[in-house]
Each structure stands twice: as C-alpha cells, then as structure tokens.
Design a protein around this motif. Structure first.
Motif, PDB file in Angstrom:
ATOM      1  N   ASN A 117       0.845  -1.190   0.000  1.00 26.54           N
ATOM      2  CA  ASN A 117       0.000   0.000   0.000  1.00 26.54           C
ATOM      3  C   ASN A 117       0.883   1.243   0.000  1.00 26.54           C
ATOM      4  O   ASN A 117       2.115   1.159   0.000  1.00 26.54           O
ATOM      5  CB  ASN A 117      -0.957  -0.020   1.193  1.00 26.54           C
ATOM      6  CG  ASN A 117      -0.223  -0.087   2.528  1.00 26.54           C
ATOM      7  OD1 ASN A 117       0.888   0.438   2.680  1.00 26.54           O
ATOM      8  ND2 ASN A 117      -0.832  -0.733   3.518  1.00 26.54           N
ATOM      9  N   ALA A 118       0.246   2.414   0.008  1.00 23.84           N
ATOM     10  CA  ALA A 118       0.992   3.666  -0.088  1.00 23.84           C
ATOM     11  C   ALA A 118       1.972   3.843   1.063  1.00 23.84           C
ATOM     12  O   ALA A 118       3.116   4.281   0.865  1.00 23.84           O
ATOM     13  CB  ALA A 118       0.014   4.843  -0.134  1.00 23.84           C
ATOM     14  N   TYR A 178       1.186   1.627 -11.169  1.00 23.90           N
ATOM     15  CA  TYR A 178       0.696   1.117  -9.879  1.00 23.90           C
ATOM     16  C   TYR A 178       1.115   2.045  -8.740  1.00 23.90           C
ATOM     17  O   TYR A 178       0.299   2.413  -7.886  1.00 23.90           O
ATOM     18  CB  TYR A 178       1.220  -0.294  -9.615  1.00 23.90           C
ATOM     19  CG  TYR A 178       0.883  -0.782  -8.230  1.00 23.90           C
ATOM     20  CD1 TYR A 178      -0.388  -1.283  -7.949  1.00 23.90           C
ATOM     21  CD2 TYR A 178       1.804  -0.704  -7.183  1.00 23.90           C
ATOM     22  CE1 TYR A 178      -0.725  -1.696  -6.662  1.00 23.90           C
ATOM     23  CE2 TYR A 178       1.476  -1.120  -5.904  1.00 23.90           C
ATOM     24  CZ  TYR A 178       0.206  -1.613  -5.650  1.00 23.90           C
ATOM     25  OH  TYR A 178      -0.110  -2.007  -4.377  1.00 23.90           O
ATOM     26  N   THR A 190      -1.376   4.191  -6.434  1.00 23.00           N
ATOM     27  CA  THR A 190      -1.427   3.865  -5.008  1.00 23.00           C
ATOM     28  C   THR A 190      -1.079   5.065  -4.136  1.00 23.00           C
ATOM     29  O   THR A 190      -1.661   5.269  -3.065  1.00 23.00           O
ATOM     30  CB  THR A 190      -0.463   2.712  -4.694  1.00 23.00           C
ATOM     31  OG1 THR A 190      -0.788   1.596  -5.520  1.00 23.00           O
ATOM     32  CG2 THR A 190      -0.553   2.299  -3.240  1.00 23.00           C
TER      33      THR A 190
END
Length: 559
Positions: free
Chosen positions: A30-31, A479, A483
């Motif tokens: 995730n980020a 991506y 994200t």
C-alpha cells in the motif's frame, strides 16, 4: 545459495537495477509501505551505481549516506510483509545471502524473517549466563566462523520485535558488530554508540512498543532523559576487567544506542491482518480503543463479552464443527503454569477427537524421531507475539499474581491482536471493562509518550518521502502513482516544492495560460505546456473517478 522461487528466478534473469527490480515487487504494497521501503531501495540503488565491478549485480559501493529506518506499528499493520515481499528479495539479489544479517529476540520471531535469521543472543555470541558489560563483549574469542564472517561483510542489518529485545542484549549486539567490523570499516570504537552496528550502511528495525516488554527490563524506547543516561568516559581494558559492574550500565547504554539509531521513522497504521468483515472490524475497534485509551461503546463491549467462556463450556463442546475449530486454534495464557495445564488438556481433547488412546510418559530432553514434546499450538503470550492466529485463539486472560499492571495491559493487547476477527476468539478470565479502555495508557505512560513522539516523527518523514520516490523515478509506474494518490496529488506536491509558490495560484495560472513570472522566459513556454497537459489529465482522471464513485453509490454498473 540462490533464489528458488520461479518468479524471483525469472526476475533475476532480467538483470534489472535495484529501483526497477523493486518495482516488480511493489504490487502487493500500500501507499504507506511504498513510502517506507523507498529510502532503503534508494540506498541500495546508490550502492549499485557505485559498485566496484560493473559486470556483476553486487551493490557494494559506498552509499552517499547511511540509511537507518525504524518501522513501528501494531501487529498486522504490514511491517513484516513489506520486508519479506520487497526488501528481503532485494537484499538477496544485490547483497547476497551472506552479506546481510537478520535477527529477533525469539526463535519464533526470527523464523518469520526467513531461514537465514538468527536470535539476537546468537548474533551477539552470548548465552543467558554471559556477562554483558563492555569488557566481556570486547574480550570475546574470535571464532572466525561463518557467522562472524557474515557480520564482517554485512551491508544491512534487520532487527525485529524491538519491544521484546532486551536492552543489555541489544547493546552487546551493537558492540560486537562494531568490534568485529572495526578494522575493515575503519571504526572509532569510542563512537560505537553513534555509529550503529559498526557503520552498517542499511539498518532496519521494526516492532511495536505497545506490545510485550523484555522479561524483567524496561523497553528499548524507555531511555532516561538525564545526564546519567549519557555514555560515560571510556575506560581502559584493565579498568573494565577489574570493576565490570561499574564499567557500564549495559541496559541503559543499549537504550542510548537505540535512541541514537533513529533515522527515518515510519508509523504503520494498516490493519491487513484483520478480516474486513463486521467481526474483524469490531476487533480492530476494540484494539484501537486499547491503544488510544478511549472508552468503547456499550454495543462494542457487548460484542466482546459475547466471546467470554467458562472453562467447562469449552470442555463440553461436542458438535464436530465446533470441536474441530476449537482444536485447530492456538491456545495461549500469561503464565507457564497455565500453559502446562493447557498442554495436558489439549492432548486429552485431541486424543478424544481422534479416537486414539493417550499415553503419558516421563519427560525427556530429546525425543526419538519426530515426536513433539508438547502440543505445538499451546503457548505463552511471549510465544504468540508475532503470530497471526488465522484459525483462532483460545485465550486465558487471568492476570498472574506476580505480573505488574503495566505488563498485564500490554499482554491483553497482544493476546487479542493475534486473531483476525472477534468471532475467532474464545476468551477465559476476562477482566473488567476499564482494562480495555484507559488501563494500558494509565500504567504505561512512558511507552505511550514515546509512541506519540514516534508518530510525530513519522508524519514529518512521510512528507519527506517524496524525494526518494522521485529519485527512484517511481512516479512513472502506473501502480505506484495510483497507489500514492495519482496525478492530482502529484501536481500539487511537485509544483509546490519545485516553484515555491501556492499550488492554487499556480493551478489558475497554468489553466488559463497566464505567464509564470517566476520562471525564466526561455523555458516558460515549454514548462507551461507540460503543466497544462498534467493539470488537464489530472482533472480528467479525477472527474472519471468521481463518476465511478457516483455510479457505485446508486447501484449502477459502469464499464
């Protein structure tokens, strides 16, 4: 030793540089995790560019700066996942299996880091009976074995489960690394508290200080802010040998070593361990109230109470599905005397369920063959820390008479956070409601204050993480860009940083084709054209996203 995973074997064959290699591994993060790994990947890429042999992938160059990261967060927040899925493959590819070290305070925690990880005692070359003052560590006999060679050659060091790491063992580990690496890395041993683990180019430490402390010690983060916590003047070897007990406070020096090691701090807030169902989110809410010291609703308290059982109720579970679920689950308690009784009960129930005769024999130190000495899934809270009990947990929460309130609050939090949802918990000996609200805060003030400090440092570091993302050129990856927030946030952050003016003012200037007075005239048209394209594309993407949200809200389908 080489990678055996087909995906990694194929990736290795592409001969990518570290920043591009990491991108192939990023699709599971995730980020927050991407921003956390970026500084380390950036350092590896820098070392790869400066490698001594261009024909190899060995990143052995001297980095522009050492990278020391501290990852903190509750169990299941994604720390170990980010390490095992991205950083560990990178270390193996660009450093090699023998050129990084990984350790944790227990065997169970070390196994989660990979087969190459060791306990901190093993890495420090000490036993539970070893003297831990500086003279003893400096006087250790050279073994020149594979582990010492690995310490000497290591370009990265990983330490997990910081909350359970004993401060005196941590100090012994840091000093041993410095002693062994002194000659090859041109170290000044009088500065070993400032040059973490012998000038280790990359350091990664992670854990959660609102989990278990080491036995009979304060946590690494509970350093004392008084002059006595400062490193005393160096003693000669003779002085240390004659009066080792006065030579140093090893535990306090360990806390000082840890304090000095803090570089980039990341506070993970994910809840990846827990189920997204209502039961999983109820457990998340209970744990958040415990961590934040806030009162839960009556409805949430009622849900927790619904998982409380008496011992007799558990023994009377006769239906096959319930019995199988009960026996698949981990069992845990807060004292060894409880665990010993549970192991016997578990053995009886398992034999009954299997329809087999049970034999009790006198205990032996080493069994013949593969016969286990005791049921594998019956553990203390120390053994459970770091484990995700996906099949459930039977938790005996009675407070032992010798356990302090502060440690009990931490133990409650650890036990409840092992399961993935509330419905997978069978709770026995549950204390009163205040224990799940302000109790952990009330009895662990220093830990709570330190975690607040780490959260503030994390917020500052998150804002600075963009420079590593940009240096790695990761914003060009679809991506990563999606994200981390996409084009709107990208324009806002980059333009505000690069031009030093209000983003809103810049947005209006660009959108309406107004000249940018702050830019040199010869570059103005080119830059303005690119900004217009970026802003318009950002508007399009944002409007498209809002349309999709609107259609979802009214139950529509949009292809």
């Amino acid at each position: 030793m080489t990678a055996t995973d087909p995906f990694l074997m194929d990736l290795n064959a592409q001969n990518l540089r570290p920043r591009d290699y990491a991108l192939k591994l990023e699709c599971t993060l995730n980020a927050q995790q991407i921003r956390a790994v970026a500084p380390i990947v950036c350092t590896i890429d820098d070392m790869w560019e400066k490698r001594t042999e261009a024909s190899t992938c060995f990143a052995n160059g001297q980095p522009s700066e050492r990278c020391n990261c501290l990852w903190l967060g509750a169990g299941g927040s994604g720390k170990t996942w980010a390490y095992t899925k991205v950083l560990r493959p990178l270390f193996q590819r660009f450093f090699g299996f023998g050129r990084y070290t990984a350790g944790a305070p227990t065997h169970a925690a070390a196994r989660l880091l990979g087969a190459e990880a060791r306990t901190l005692h093993k890495l420090a070359n000490i036993s539970p009976n070893s003297a831990l003052h500086r003279g003893a560590i400096r006087g250790q006999r050279n073994k020149n074995d594979a582990l010492e060679q690995q310490i000497l050659a290591s370009l990265a060091c990983i330490v997990d489960e910081l909350s359970m790491s004993a401060a005196d063992v941590y100090h012994a580990l840091g000093l041993r690394f410095s002693v062994k690496r002194c000659e090859n890395w041109a170290l000044d041993l009088s500065r070993y508290l400032q040059e973490w683990f012998g000038k280790m180019p990359i350091g990664l430490q992670f854990g959660d200080f609102l989990q278990l402390r080491p036995a009979a010690q304060a946590s690494l983060c509970e350093w004392v802010e008084v002059p006595s916590a400062v490193e005393p003047a160096p003693l000669t070897e003779l002085q240390e040998a004659e009066a080792p007990e006065q030579a140093s406070n090893a535990a306090e020096l360990g806390r000082l070593l840890f304090k000095n090691s803090m570089g980039i701090v990341v506070h993970f807030t994910g809840t990846g361990r827990f189920s997204s169902c209502a039961s999983g989110q109820a457990l998340v809410a209970i744990l958040q109230h415990m961590r934040q010291g806030t009162a839960m609703t009556d409805a949430l308290w009622a849900q927790l109470q619904s998982r409380v059982y008496e011992v007799q109720q558990l023994q009377d579970l006769q239906t096959a599905p319930s019995r199988r679920a009960f026996l698949r689950a981990y069992w845990g308690a807060l004292a060894w005397e409880q665990v010993a009784r549970l192991q016997q009960l578990r053995a009886v129930l398992e034999a009954e369920d299997a329809g087999e005769r049970l034999y009790f024999v006198q205990a032996i130190d080493k069994p013949t063959g593969d016969v286990p000495l005791a049921p594998q899934r019956v553990l203390t809270h120390f053994g459970l820390q770091g484990i995700t009990a996906r099949s459930g947990l039977v938790a005996f929460l009675n407070q032992p008479p010798w356990m302090k309130d502060g440690d009990y609050g931490l133990a409650l939090h650890v036990m409840l956070s092992r399961a993935t949802k509330l419905s997978d918990l069978w709770l026995i000996g549950v204390p009163e409601r205040p224990y799940f609200e302000g109790f952990l805060h009330e009895h662990n003030k220093t830990l709570v204050d330190r975690m607040s400090l780490f959260e503030r440092l994390s917020a500052q570091n998150e804002q600075a993480a963009e420079k590593y993302i940009q240096k790695l050129l990761w914003r060009g990856n679809a991506y990563v860009n999606r994200t981390l927030g996409g084009l709107v946030e990208r324009c806002r952050d980059l333009l505000a940083l690069a031009l030093g003016i209000s983003f809103l003012a810049l947005f209006e200037q660009v959108r309406h084709q107004r000249p940018l007075a702050t830019l040199e005239e010869e570059h103005q048209a080119s830059i303005q054209s690119k900004l217009v394209q970026s802003v318009l594309l950002a508007e399009y993407q944002a409007s498209k996203h809002l349309n999709q949200v609107a259609f979802s809200a009214v139950g529509g389908n949009r292809k």
